[in-house]
Scaffold this motif. Structure first.
Motif, short mmCIF file in Angstrom:
data_model
loop_
_atom_site.label_atom_id
_atom_site.label_comp_id
_atom_site.label_asym_id
_atom_site.label_seq_id
_atom_site.Cartn_x
_atom_site.Cartn_y
_atom_site.Cartn_z
N GLY A 90 -4.34 2.47 8.15
CA GLY A 90 -4.71 1.32 7.44
C GLY A 90 -6.38 1.17 7.91
N LEU A 136 -4.90 -3.44 -4.09
CA LEU A 136 -4.90 -3.33 -2.75
C LEU A 136 -5.71 -4.60 -2.53
CD1 LEU A 136 -4.96 -0.26 -3.75
CD2 LEU A 136 -5.91 0.03 -1.66
N VAL A 141 0.10 -4.55 -3.33
CA VAL A 141 1.24 -5.49 -3.78
C VAL A 141 1.04 -5.35 -5.36
CG1 VAL A 141 0.76 -7.23 -1.89
CG2 VAL A 141 -0.63 -7.48 -4.02
N ASP A 150 -6.30 -7.21 1.27
CA ASP A 150 -6.06 -7.46 2.92
C ASP A 150 -5.24 -6.49 3.29
OD1 ASP A 150 -7.53 -9.74 2.54
OD2 ASP A 150 -5.94 -11.13 1.92
N ASP A 196 5.33 -5.38 -1.68
CA ASP A 196 4.08 -5.64 -0.95
C ASP A 196 4.38 -4.73 0.38
OD1 ASP A 196 2.71 -6.69 1.17
OD2 ASP A 196 3.46 -8.84 0.82
N LEU A 197 3.45 -3.66 0.26
CA LEU A 197 3.53 -2.60 1.14
C LEU A 197 2.30 -2.63 2.12
CD1 LEU A 197 4.44 0.04 -1.50
CD2 LEU A 197 5.96 -0.86 0.53
N SER A 198 2.54 -2.21 3.45
CA SER A 198 1.16 -2.24 4.13
C SER A 198 0.47 -1.13 4.46
CB SER A 198 1.79 -2.61 5.94
OG SER A 198 1.04 -1.76 6.79
N LEU A 199 -0.49 -1.05 4.10
CA LEU A 199 -1.64 0.25 4.12
C LEU A 199 -1.25 1.03 5.37
CD1 LEU A 199 -4.82 -0.50 2.13
CD2 LEU A 199 -3.17 0.86 1.57
N GLU A 200 -1.43 0.22 6.58
CA GLU A 200 -1.16 0.89 7.85
C GLU A 200 0.11 1.59 7.85
OE1 GLU A 200 -1.27 -2.14 11.03
OE2 GLU A 200 -0.90 -0.42 12.62
N GLU A 201 1.11 1.17 7.13
CA GLU A 201 2.52 2.17 7.17
C GLU A 201 2.22 3.08 6.20
OE1 GLU A 201 5.62 -0.68 7.02
OE2 GLU A 201 4.76 -1.55 8.65
N ARG A 252 -3.05 -4.54 2.13
CA ARG A 252 -1.65 -4.31 1.60
C ARG A 252 -1.81 -3.81 0.27
NH1 ARG A 252 0.88 -6.35 5.52
NH2 ARG A 252 3.04 -6.12 4.42
#
Lengths: 768, 163
Positions: free
Chosen positions: A478, A567, A573, A569, A580-585, A571
């Motif tokens: 992320g 894209l 979405v 914050d 709703d997916l986390s960019l970090e993951e 994420r």
């Protein structure tokens, strides 16, 4: 050792158009930011340079042995110690690394030493015995063409003869014509951080150079050629840059440092003092410019003729491109059907001239705006109305025949600037009058003047140059890491790069990798108002490539159309709200892209100076209000107002800083700044004698308007904004002094004697 | 070269020994090259540009014009003593907030000059501010954002003084 910290991770919220914090701000206010002169190594030696005391001389012989005999001296090198190309140069490879048989300007490097202390190095320089055989220097640029060549490449660096439209257009007797000859003195960039750097030899015969520069890769190529080393053995890292303004486009101490480090096997540091700095970099070209304008009695420009003579000094530097700019933009941002401009830049034994903010357009703006005022007077017409009547518009043709394809709001900047209400008041404060402390004018004698000027220039490199910038974006856990070799010289690219990456990727954490030559390709020069467009565009493109790859993967995995994904914050979405997916993951495995960004190609100028040579243009206007003390010849600039064509504002505070800083350099050229050269010798190589504006000299800058017309092809529509403020400001201040005094004042900087003695005082001065 | 006997300096409240100086070295040189305090800058080394401004017993001086030994026994405050990351002074914070920092080379000297000004005059008018910083050259900003920073810092210091 200390290296520049550019990798600090800080959280950013603000995006494009907002005032994001500078990532280098905290170290710069705490004293921790490492400028090139702050570099330190426990084993380092100090380098120093022996310079010619003569503007022209033959070197009959050179004995370095007395210097080498001094305790603490580790090396003394001359031209015989340069293993590769004996010369370097940005466009023409004509300048010796160290002079051999002849020197061609005062201050030309002849030998370099490395010693254990700066004082030891200075004593070593004094001990070198040189058999100087001074010769008559060529110092009048008007004589350069006919004089014996002072360099094997000849005395004419470049001549452009631009012819546009019907060349007999003015052969009629119903036109109003005005004619004048104008001069611009030699201006110094006067960055605060002196030339400095450190070279560190490695074990395999290569060298690392930490240096303040505007363009790492072109430095690397020139240094490697002079050292006769392959590119991979010469690694350049950007050390903290204390301002540039064009003076760091050419090599200065780069090769010298590397030679000394390779010879001694020790790190070597060199840092110029101010006097040496004046001799150690190129200046703005002095110019002598003859103009004749022809217009109908209604005020329509019919034809402009001009002859431009620029003094390039001893070596070519970027003179070829400077004279091209001066010539292409000589008629100003006006629609002129018939144009003939002869632009010549010559070689003399004066200090070498090259790039400075505004790059050729500053000189001609001063002249064409003086001509427009003169024409308005001859026509008995309002000077602003005359400018508006002839203002270029998109779709019009320039003097080069090129059609303006993008935006160019000339009339808009003139209207906004000229129409802005003035807040300027008279002042009872002696300090606020011409002369300020100590030489205050008699309030009863002070006269006020006001004038408007307009100027424009090209953005980016021109004439078919293959201009590009490379950038890499790695999104990992992320966090976006941006690698780009764009030289941060103070302008704030580091802020913009993080804003752009944050905007495109929707992330807060953006890390900037160290700026050096091994990790990424060239970013081109931090000059020509080009880095926001070129390197900003490269960062945008790299981030967009990463973004597309991520979205395509999510789209394929989850069966959602790319168009329905955003894209934000950190994420990804879906617009429908079901994803709703986390960019970090999503970026546990890094997603990366490396791009090379190019602008639309340009063409060379043909034999008539015609061609689509430029990418884009930007225009600005200034209105100056001045108070003048005619008895003492002193000028106080009371107020400056500006309007500028910016495409789009990416960072309001940084944009304002460019407008204010550029205007200050313009004020300086108008009324105080000149490298005074007499018979080839600089007479004022210090901040005691070369005056730049202080806080007491600068008026408040009123920004009447930032005209935001997004420029096609530019990142977020943003044009470069660094140079226009220094173009029209000089012309406006000079015109306001004319308005106050009624004098012709055809030369800048306007000196007290020019005002006190009137126009009679002006003709004898030779450009030197 | 003549070495001088060791001497000590009081810098930012700390005693620092200078043992290896050469006769004639300026306070600026000793700070930068012998004590590792490179925050004070060397832009002209003749007292014209103010980049090397430090406070000596409270007074602002160009450290390039002060013989290092002459500073012995006096209180020297440099930019490193003004505030640090995480604990910025009001003036440092104001410079960041106002956009007064570009290349940053003049910044340490200006911060010292403004800090001293606001110690002497909590509500300086525009001309007073301009005169107070007229010994500090800046080539990037044209001074507009710096003047704004001084206003912000003055307001912050007043707010601090009158809770």
């Amino acid at each position: 050792m200390t290296v520049v910290e550019t990798g600090a991770r800080t959280s950013v919220g603000p995006r494009i158009g907002e005032n994001a914090p500078r990532p280098d701000g905290v170290p710069k206010v705490t004293g921790g930011f490492a400028f090139s002169s702050d570099l330190h190594h426990d084993r380092m030696l100090w380098g120093a340079t022996l310079r010619s005391p003569h503007p022209a001389a033959r070197i009959g012989g050179l004995d370095t042995s007395p210097a080498l005999a001094i305790d603490g001296v580790h090396a003394v090198l001359t031209h015989e110690d340069v293993p590769g190309s004996p010369t370097f140069g940005l466009e023409h490879c004509d300048q010796p690394v160290l002079a051999g048989d002849v020197v061609r300007y005062e201050g030309e490097p002849v030998a370099v030493v490395a010693a254990d202390h700066p004082d030891t190095a200075r004593r070593a320089l004094a001990a070198i015995v040189v058999d100087w055989q001074p010769t008559e220097p060529l110092v009048d640029p008007a004589l350069a063409e006919t004089a014996d060549p002072i360099h094997p490449d000849g005395n004419v660096i470049r001549r452009i003869h631009l012819r546009h439209g019907d060349q007999s257009a003015a052969d009629r007797d119903d036109l109003v014509s005005v004619e004048g000859t104008y001069e611009v003195g030699m201006q110094d960039q006067a960055f605060l951080g002196p030339e400095s750097g450190m070279a560190v030899p490695d074990d395999d015969g290569g060298v690392d150079l930490y240096v303040a520069t505007q363009w790492l890769h072109v430095d690397r190529d020139q240094v490697a050629a002079c050292l006769d080393l392959p590119h991979e053995k010469v690694r350049l890292t950007l050390a903290g840059v204390g301002g540039a303004f064009g003076a760091r486009e050419d090599l200065s101490l780069h090769v010298h440092l590397c030679l000394l480090a390779l010879r001694t096997g020790r790190p070597v540091k060199m840092s110029y003092g101010r006097e040496e700095s004046f001799h150690g970099h190129v200046h703005r070209h002095p110019a002598r410019m003859w103009y004749r304008h022809h217009a109908t009695t209604d005020g329509d420009l019919v034809r402009v003729e001009a002859h431009l003579l620029l003094d390039g000094g001893a070596y070519a530097s970027s003179s070829s491109a400077v004279i091209a700019n001066a010539t292409c933009f000589a008629a100003g941002p006006y629609m002129v059907p018939s144009v003939e401009i002869e632009g010549v830049v010559v070689r003399t034994d004066n200090p070498p001239c090259g790039a400075m903010r505004g790059f050729g357009a500053v000189q001609t703006c001063f002249a064409h705006e003086a001509q427009m005022d003169r024409l308005a007077a001859a026509l008995n017409m309002d000077p602003v109305a005359l400018r508006l009547r002839n203002a270029l518009e998109p779709g019009d043709r320039l003097a080069t025949g090129q059609v303006i394809a993008g935006t160019l709001p000339v009339a808009e900047v003139i209207r906004a600037c000229a129409g802005h209400p003035s807040a300027a008041l008279g002042s009872d404060e002696p300090m606020a009058r011409p002369g300020g402390a100590g030489r205050t004018a008699d309030a009863q004698h002070v006269v006020r003047g006001e004038a408007v000027a307009v100027g424009f220039k090209n953005l980016m490199f021109s004439e078919g140059f293959d201009d590009s910038s490379a950038a890499r974006c790695v999104l990992h856990h992320g966090v976006a890491t941006i690698t780009c070799a764009c030289a941060e010289v103070g302008q704030g690219f580091v802020t913009l790069a993080r804003q752009i990456a944050g905007e495109v990727l929707g992330v807060d954490e953006v890390v900037l990798a160290p700026v050096e030559t091994t990790s990424i390709g060239s970013a081109g020069s931090t000059s020509a108002s080009r880095q926001t467009w070129m390197s900003g565009g490269a960062v945008q493109l790299a981030c967009e490539t990463v973004r597309r790859e991520l979205l395509a993967a999510v789209s394929a995995t989850h069966g959602v159309s790319i168009d329905d994904l955003v894209l934000v914050d950190g994420r990804i979405v879906s617009l429908a709200g079901d994803l709703d997916l986390s960019l970090e993951e999503l970026t546990v495995e890094p997603v990366e892209a490396e791009v090379v960004h190019r602008h639309a190609p340009t063409s060379p100028l043909d034999g008539d100076g015609q061609g689509d040579a430029h990418v884009s243009f930007a225009v600005s206007a200034h209105r100056a209000i001045v108070d003048v003390d005619p008895d003492l010849g002193l000028v106080k600039v009371v107020e400056l107002t500006t309007a500028q064509d910016v495409g789009r504002v990416l960072h309001p505070l940084q944009a304002l800083g460019q407008l204010e800083g550029g205007a200050a350099q313009g004020v300086g050229l108008a009324v105080m700044e000149e490298v005074q050269v007499t018979n080839g010798r600089i007479r004022n190589a210090s901040f005691t004698d070369y005056l730049i504006p202080t806080a007491l000299d600068m008026p408040p800058l009123e920004v009447a308007a930032l005209i935001e017309q997004p420029e096609p092809g530019a990142p977020f529509g943003a044009k470069g904004i660094g140079e226009p403020p220094s173009i029209s400001s000089t012309a406006a201040v000079a015109a306001a002094v004319r308005d106050a005094t009624g004098l012709a004042l055809p030369r800048v900087p306007i000196r007290p004697s020019d005002i006190c003695l009137g126009d009679n005082a002006l003709t004898a001065e030779v450009i030197a | 070269m003549t070495s001088v006997d060791g001497f000590s300096l009081s810098i930012n409240g700390h005693n620092r020994s200078v043992v290896d100086a050469v006769a004639g070295e300026s306070l600026l040189f000793v700070l930068r090259e012998r004590l590792g305090l490179a925050g004070s800058k060397n832009a002209c080394e003749e007292g014209e540009c103010g980049s090397c401004t430090v406070r000596l017993d409270g007074e602002t001086v160009c450290s390039c014009l002060v013989l290092a030994e002459a500073a012995a026994g006096r209180e020297v405050v440099t930019i490193e003593g003004l505030g640090s990351e995480g604990d910025l002074s009001d003036v440092q914070q104001a410079f960041l907030d106002a956009g007064a920092v570009q290349c940053g080379f003049c910044t340490p000297g200006l911060l010292m000059a403004v800090d001293a000004l606001l110690d002497d005059d909590s509500k300086p008018d525009d001309l007073t501010v301009r005169e107070a910083i007229s010994g500090n050259l800046c080539r990037c900003t044209g001074y507009g954002r710096i003047l704004d920073a001084v206003d912000r810092a003055a307001a912050a210091r007043q707010a601090e003084a009158t809770p």
